[in-house]
Design a protein around this motif. Structure first.
Motif, PDB file in Angstrom:
ATOM      1  N   PRO A   6       1.489  -1.341  -0.057  1.00 28.49           N
ATOM      2  CA  PRO A   6      -0.193   0.137   0.201  1.00 28.49           C
ATOM      3  C   PRO A   6       0.507   1.230  -0.267  1.00 28.49           C
ATOM      4  O   PRO A   6       0.860   2.294  -0.496  1.00 28.49           O
ATOM      5  N   PHE A   7       1.811   1.004   0.705  1.00 25.36           N
ATOM      6  CA  PHE A   7       2.651   2.426   0.821  1.00 25.36           C
ATOM      7  C   PHE A   7       3.436   2.892  -0.475  1.00 25.36           C
ATOM      8  O   PHE A   7       3.475   3.954  -1.461  1.00 25.36           O
ATOM      9  N   VAL A   8       3.815   1.233  -0.985  1.00 25.41           N
ATOM     10  CA  VAL A   8       4.719   2.012  -2.761  1.00 25.41           C
ATOM     11  C   VAL A   8       3.249   2.671  -3.424  1.00 25.41           C
ATOM     12  O   VAL A   8       3.945   3.075  -4.449  1.00 25.41           O
ATOM     13  N   LYS A   9       1.661   1.671  -3.599  1.00 21.31           N
ATOM     14  CA  LYS A   9       1.159   2.473  -4.196  1.00 21.31           C
ATOM     15  C   LYS A   9       1.298   3.676  -4.626  1.00 21.31           C
ATOM     16  O   LYS A   9       0.627   4.433  -5.251  1.00 21.31           O
ATOM     17  N   ARG A  10       0.910   4.186  -2.892  1.00 14.37           N
ATOM     18  CA  ARG A  10       0.878   5.995  -2.786  1.00 14.37           C
ATOM     19  C   ARG A  10       2.187   6.576  -3.405  1.00 14.37           C
ATOM     20  O   ARG A  10       2.007   8.018  -3.824  1.00 14.37           O
ATOM     21  N   GLY A  11       3.082   5.939  -3.243  1.00 16.64           N
ATOM     22  CA  GLY A  11       3.819   6.592  -3.759  1.00 16.64           C
ATOM     23  C   GLY A  11       3.779   6.791  -4.429  1.00 16.64           C
ATOM     24  O   GLY A  11       4.967   8.205  -5.450  1.00 16.64           O
ATOM     25  N   LEU A  12       3.827   5.549  -5.828  1.00 11.51           N
ATOM     26  CA  LEU A  12       3.668   6.117  -7.381  1.00 11.51           C
ATOM     27  C   LEU A  12       2.638   6.574  -7.785  1.00 11.51           C
ATOM     28  O   LEU A  12       2.385   7.090  -9.259  1.00 11.51           O
ATOM     29  N   SER A  13       1.542   6.274  -6.750  1.00 10.37           N
ATOM     30  CA  SER A  13       0.621   7.095  -7.328  1.00 10.37           C
ATOM     31  C   SER A  13       1.422   8.422  -7.286  1.00 10.37           C
ATOM     32  O   SER A  13       0.653   9.715  -8.508  1.00 10.37           O
ATOM     33  N   CYS A  14       2.343   9.345  -6.116  1.00  2.74           N
ATOM     34  CA  CYS A  14       2.106  10.518  -6.123  1.00  2.74           C
ATOM     35  C   CYS A  14       3.492  11.087  -7.429  1.00  2.74           C
ATOM     36  O   CYS A  14       3.240  12.481  -7.757  1.00  2.74           O
ATOM     37  N   LEU A  15       4.159   9.963  -7.994  1.00  2.00           N
ATOM     38  CA  LEU A  15       4.914  10.160  -8.667  1.00  2.00           C
ATOM     39  C   LEU A  15       3.942  10.219 -10.569  1.00  2.00           C
ATOM     40  O   LEU A  15       4.753  11.138 -11.348  1.00  2.00           O
ATOM     41  N   TRP A  16       3.301   9.635 -10.883  1.00  2.00           N
ATOM     42  CA  TRP A  16       2.095   9.923 -11.356  1.00  2.00           C
ATOM     43  C   TRP A  16       1.303  10.942 -11.679  1.00  2.00           C
ATOM     44  O   TRP A  16       1.386  11.881 -13.344  1.00  2.00           O
ATOM     45  N   HIS A  17       1.419  11.900 -10.673  1.00  2.00           N
ATOM     46  CA  HIS A  17       0.054  13.038 -10.782  1.00  2.00           C
ATOM     47  C   HIS A  17       1.103  13.689 -10.757  1.00  2.00           C
ATOM     48  O   HIS A  17       0.906  15.007 -10.467  1.00  2.00           O
ATOM     49  N   ARG A  18       3.043  13.265 -10.575  1.00  2.00           N
ATOM     50  CA  ARG A  18       4.180  14.730 -10.342  1.00  2.00           C
ATOM     51  C   ARG A  18       3.957  15.445  -8.612  1.00  2.00           C
ATOM     52  O   ARG A  18       3.971  16.633  -9.124  1.00  2.00           O
ATOM     53  N   GLU A  19       3.757  15.101  -8.502  1.00  2.00           N
ATOM     54  CA  GLU A  19       3.065  15.459  -6.944  1.00  2.00           C
ATOM     55  C   GLU A  19       4.392  14.867  -5.539  1.00  2.00           C
ATOM     56  O   GLU A  19       4.366  14.016  -5.636  1.00  2.00           O
TER      57      GLU A  19
END
Length: 703
Positions: free
Chosen positions: A126-139
Motif C-alpha cells: 500500500p505504501f509503494v502504491k501511494r508513492g507511485l501515485s504521487c509520481l504519476w501525478h507529479r506530486e
C-alpha cells in the motif's frame, strides 16, 4: 434496576449494575440518563465491568432512589433524542491498536526471518502504491518519501528497519483516523439539538409535548427565535428561516407552504407550522457529520499550516538525502535522512492538541464548534459584551410600572406580558414573571404578534396598534409621543433602571422599569481577562446613555455604546475587525445574532435564544462568566503547546538528519527515534492543557 455499591465517598458513588453484560448502547443510555439528572455533576459508565461512577451534588438518598427506579426502557422513552457517543468508536480503535501491537510483537518473537521478510514485503505494497501515485501525478508529498525509504530498506535486505517503519506509519495512520473520526463525532454531538419539548398542533389547540412523543406526520409549531427540531414540510404560514448552521447560507431563506425545512435551522421571523417528515436527532446528527467531513472551514490556521508545512519540507528532505550521498558516497547515511520526515508529528500532533483543548473546554461546560474558534479566542484583543442577560443576571425583575394617559399599572403590565410571552429574551421573561406574580391573566389579550427584528414587538389589540420596545423604536421609528400633561412624569423616570416603553396607538401608555443587577462576578471576570491579554472590553446595549454609563462604570469596561440596534452591534464589530482587531462577541438574545455572526468568534449564553446558540461558534453555561476566563486560559495554553510542538518536531527531526548524515546513527535507529518521538509528542498533545484550578485563580497563571 438492581445495583451493588462498590465504593462510596462524599459526593461520589461507584456502583455495579446487576446485569450479566452491558451493551455499548445500554452504557450510552445509562450515562446519558444519569447525566441528565439535576444532582449529577459528572458521570462515567464502564460497559465492560457494568460499573458507573457518579459525582453528585444532591442528597445520597435521592441518588440511590433514582438509580433504584432506573430502567433502560423508561430511559429510552424519556430521552428527547437518540444518544450519540464515541464509545463504540473508541472500542473499535482501541481493539485495532492493541491488535496491531500484539501482532507486531508476536511476529517479531516467533516467526522465522524469511516469514517476517515476506510479511514486510506484503505490508509495504500500500505504501509503494501511494508513492507511485504521487509520481504519476507529479506530486512531491510525504507518501513518496515513505515509499522510497521503505523500498530502499527492502532493496538493501534490511527487513527489520523496513518492518519497523511500516509498523510505526500504520500506527500513525490509525491514530490520525481515530483522531479525525472522534473529533467529527464530538463536534457533531456538540452541535446537535437540545430541544426536549415542542408545540404540537391538535384539535384542542397547541399542546406542549415531549419531543420523544412526536412522530412522522405530526404537525408542530415553531415561533420566531425557535429552533426547528426535526425535518419537515411547511403546511401553513410564511416565515424567514436562518439555515446558516446547516448550509452556511448567510441570508435567511423565505419558507412558504410546501417548502422543506430542516432540523437545527432557526425561525428568524414569522411562525413556521410544519408537518414532521423525520423524527428528532437522527437526520440532524447525520447531516452535521456529513457537513463536517466535507468541509475544512472549521480547522484552525495552525492545523492547516502544519499539514501544508509537512508537504513543503519533503523536497528539502530529498535534497538532504541526495546531498548526503553526494558528499559521503554512503547509502546508509543517505537512507538515514530519508527515514526522517516531519509529516507524522506535524499532521498528527496539531489536530490532537486542538481536540484535547476542545475536550477540556467541554468538561468545563464550554462547547466549541471548531479549532479555528479556539485560535480566535487565544488571539483576541477585544471582547464585546451585550448587557442584558450577559453582564447582568439572566433573570431581571420588574421594579416599577409607571402608567401614562390614565391607564392603570396592572392593565398595562397585563398587556405587556401578552406581547412579551412569545419571546425568550431575559427582559421579556421578567415582564411575564411579574404578571404571573401579580396573578394577572392575559390569555384574553392574545392577538397576532409580530417580532420586528432590530426594533421591537408589534401587535393589535381591539383594533389598536400596540408597541413595546426601546425608546428608539417607540419614539424615533414609530413616532409615538408622550401624553399631554405627562411630560414631567416622563422626564423624571428613575435613572437607575432600564426602561421598556409600551405605546397604544401613537401615544405612550406605560414605562416598565427593569431592575437588572450585574452578575456578581462580572467585574472580576473583566479584570482577569485584562490580565490575560484582552486589552479592550466593550459593552453594547440598547439602553439609554444614562443607564449604560452607570452599568459601564460598575463593571469596568473600557468603552460602551448605548442605544445601539442589532445592526449597529454588527457594524461596530465589523469596523473593529477592519482596524486589525481580533474580536469576540458575547451575547444571549435574538438581537445579538448579527453581531455573533460578524465576530471572529461568537460566544452565546446557553439559556439564551435558540438562534443565538445556533449561530454562535462557542456556547458557555449561564451559571458564571468565569467560563470566559477558563476558555481564554485553555486557548492560550493550546497555542503555547502548538508552538512548542513546532519547535520540538523541527528541532528533533533536524538533529536526527544531522546525526544520520554524520554516520553517528543507523537508518533503523533514525527511523525508530523519529517515530517514537512522533508518538511521544502526540501523546503529550492529548494531555490536559490546564490544571484543576478554580476559575477565579486562572488569571494568575502564566501561560
Amino acid at each position: 434496576m438492581k445495583a451493588k455499591i462498590l465504593h462510596e465517598s462524599k459526593g461520589r458513588i461507584r456502583f455495579q449494575c446487576n446485569v450479566k453484560r452491558m451493551t455499548l448502547e445500554e452504557a450510552d443510555l445509562l450515562e446519558a440518563w444519569l447525566s441528565g439528572q439535576s444532582w449529577a455533576d459528572e458521570v462515567v459508565v464502564h460497559e465492560r465491568t457494568c460499573c458507573a461512577i457518579v459525582r453528585y451534588n444532591g442528597t445520597r438518598s435521592a441518588v440511590l432512589e433514582a438509580i433504584a427506579h432506573f430502567s433502560f426502557a423508561k430511559a429510552e422513552a424519556e430521552l428527547p433524542e437518540p444518544v450519540h457517543s464515541s464509545r463504540a468508536l473508541n472500542r473499535e480503535f482501541k481493539e485495532k491498536l492493541v491488535g496491531k501491537v500484539a501482532t507486531k510483537i508476536g511476529t517479531t518473537l516467533f516467526l522465522p526471518c524469511w516469514l517476517c521478510a515476506a510479511r514486510t514485503v506484503w505490508h509495504m505494497i500500500p505504501f509503494v502504491k501511494r508513492g507511485l501515485s504521487c509520481l504519476w501525478h507529479r506530486e512531491m508529498k510525504v507518501e513518496l518519501l515513505d515509499a522510497i525509504s521503505i523500498s530502499v530498506s527492502v532493496a538493501r535486505r534490511d527487513f527489520g528497519t523496513a518492518g519497523m517503519v511500516i509498523f510505526l506509519l500504520e500506527i500513525g495512520d490509525l491514530l490520525e483516523e481515530w483522531t479525525h473520526k472522534k473529533s467529527v463525532a464530538d463536534l457533531a454531538r456538540s452541535m446537535s439539538l437540545n430541544v426536549d419539548r415542542v408545540w404540537k398542533r391538535t384539535e384542542e389547540g397547541d399542546v406542549l409535548t415531549p419531543i420523544a412523543q412526536i412522530s412522522a406526520g405530526d404537525v408542530v409549531v415553531v415561533r420566531a427565535g425557535g429552533v426547528i427540531p426535526m425535518d419537515g414540510i411547511v403546511v401553513e404560514g410564511e416565515s424567514s428561516v436562518n439555515q446558516a448552521s446547516l448550509t452556511g447560507e448567510s441570508i435567511p431563506v423565505a419558507k412558504r407552504p410546501e417548502s422543506a425545512v430542516y432540523a437545527g435551522t432557526v425561525v428568524d421571523e414569522g411562525e413556521c407550522i410544519l408537518k414532521v417528515k423525520s423524527v428528532s436527532g437522527q437526520s440532524r446528527y447525520d447531516q452535521v457529520v456529513a457537513m463536517i467531513e466535507k468541509s475544512e472551514q472549521l480547522k484552525s490556521a495552525s492545523e492547516n499550516k502544519a499539514a501544508n508545512l509537512a508537504d513543503k519540507l519533503v523536497p528539502y528532505t530529498f535534497a538532504g538525502s541526495i546531498l548526503a550521498y553526494a558528499l559521503t558516497r554512503n547509502t546508509t547515511r543517505a537512507l538515514s535522512v530519508l527515514m526522517v520526515d516531519f509529516s507524522c508529528a506535524l499532521k498528527l500532533a496539531m489536530p490532537l492538541a486542538v481536540l484535547s483543548a476542545m475536550r477540556e473546554a467541554s468538561k468545563r461546560h464550554i462547547t466549541v464548534k471548531g479549532g479555528k474558534f479556539m485560535e480566535a479566542v487565544a488571539h483576541a484583543d477585544t471582547i464585546v459584551f451585550d448587557k442584558t442577560g450577559t453582564l447582568t443576571h439572566a433573570c431581571p425583575q420588574v421594579a416599577k410600572v409607571i402608567p401614562f394617559a390614565g391607564h392603570t399599572e396592572n392593565e398595562m403590565l397585563r398587556l405587556a406580558a401578552c406581547l412579551e410571552e412569545h419571546f425568550p429574551h431575559s427582559m421579556a421573561n421578567a415582564v411575564v414573571r411579574e404578571a404571573k406574580k401579580r396573578d394577572l391573566k392575559h390569555e384574553e389579550f392574545h392577538s397576532k404578534v409580530e417580532y420586528i427584528v432590530a426594533h421591537g414587538i408589534v401587535s393589535a389589540v381591539e383594533g389598536e396598534r400596540v408597541l413595546i420596545g426601546s425608546a428608539h423604536f417607540v419614539f424615533d421609528d414609530e413616532g409615538c409621543s408622550v401624553p399631554e400633561g405627562d411630560q414631567a412624569l416622563f422626564d423624571n423616570l428613575p435613572p437607575e433602571y432600564s426602561h421598556l416603553y409600551l405605546a397604544i396607538g401613537k401615544e405612550l401608555a406605560a414605562v416598565i422599569c427593569i431592575s437588572d443587577p450585574l452578575r456578581d462576578e462580572a467585574k472580576d471576570v473583566l479584570k482577569a481577562l485584562n490580565m490575560l491579554g484582552v486589552t479592550n472590553t466593550v459593552m453594547l446595549t440598547g439602553d439609554s446613555e444614562r443607564t449604560a454609563r452607570a452599568i459601564a462604570a460598575q463593571v469596568g469596561v473600557n468603552d460602551f455604546r448605548a442605544g445601539v440596534l442589532p445592526a449597529d452591534k454588527a457594524q461596530y464589530i465589523a469596523d473593529m475587525r477592519k482596524a486589525g482587531h481580533t474580536v469576540l462577541m458575547v451575547g444571549d438574545g435574538i438581537n445579538d445574532s448579527p453581531a455573533l455572526s460578524e465576530a471572529d468568534a461568537g460566544i452565546a449564553i446557553s439559556d439564551g435564544a435558540a438562534i443565538a446558540r445556533e449561530i454562535a461558534d462557542i456556547t458557555i453555561s449561564a451559571d458564571t462568566l468565569w467560563e470566559l476566563v477558563e476558555l481564554r486560559q485553555i486557548a492560550m495554553a493550546l497555542m503555547k503547546r502548538i508552538d512548542n510542538n513546532y519547535r520540538f518536531v523541527i528541532g528533533f527531526n533536524g538533529s536526527l538528519i544531522a546525526l544520520g548524515v554524520m554516520g553517528i546513527i543507523t537508518p533503523a535507529t533514525s527511523a525508530a527515534l523519529h517515530n517514537f518521538s512522533t508518538l511521544g509528542v502526540s501523546l503529550h498533545s492529548m494531555s490536559a492543557l490546564t490544571g484543576d484550578q478554580s476559575p477565579s485563580s486562572l488569571a494568575d497563571i502564566d501561560v
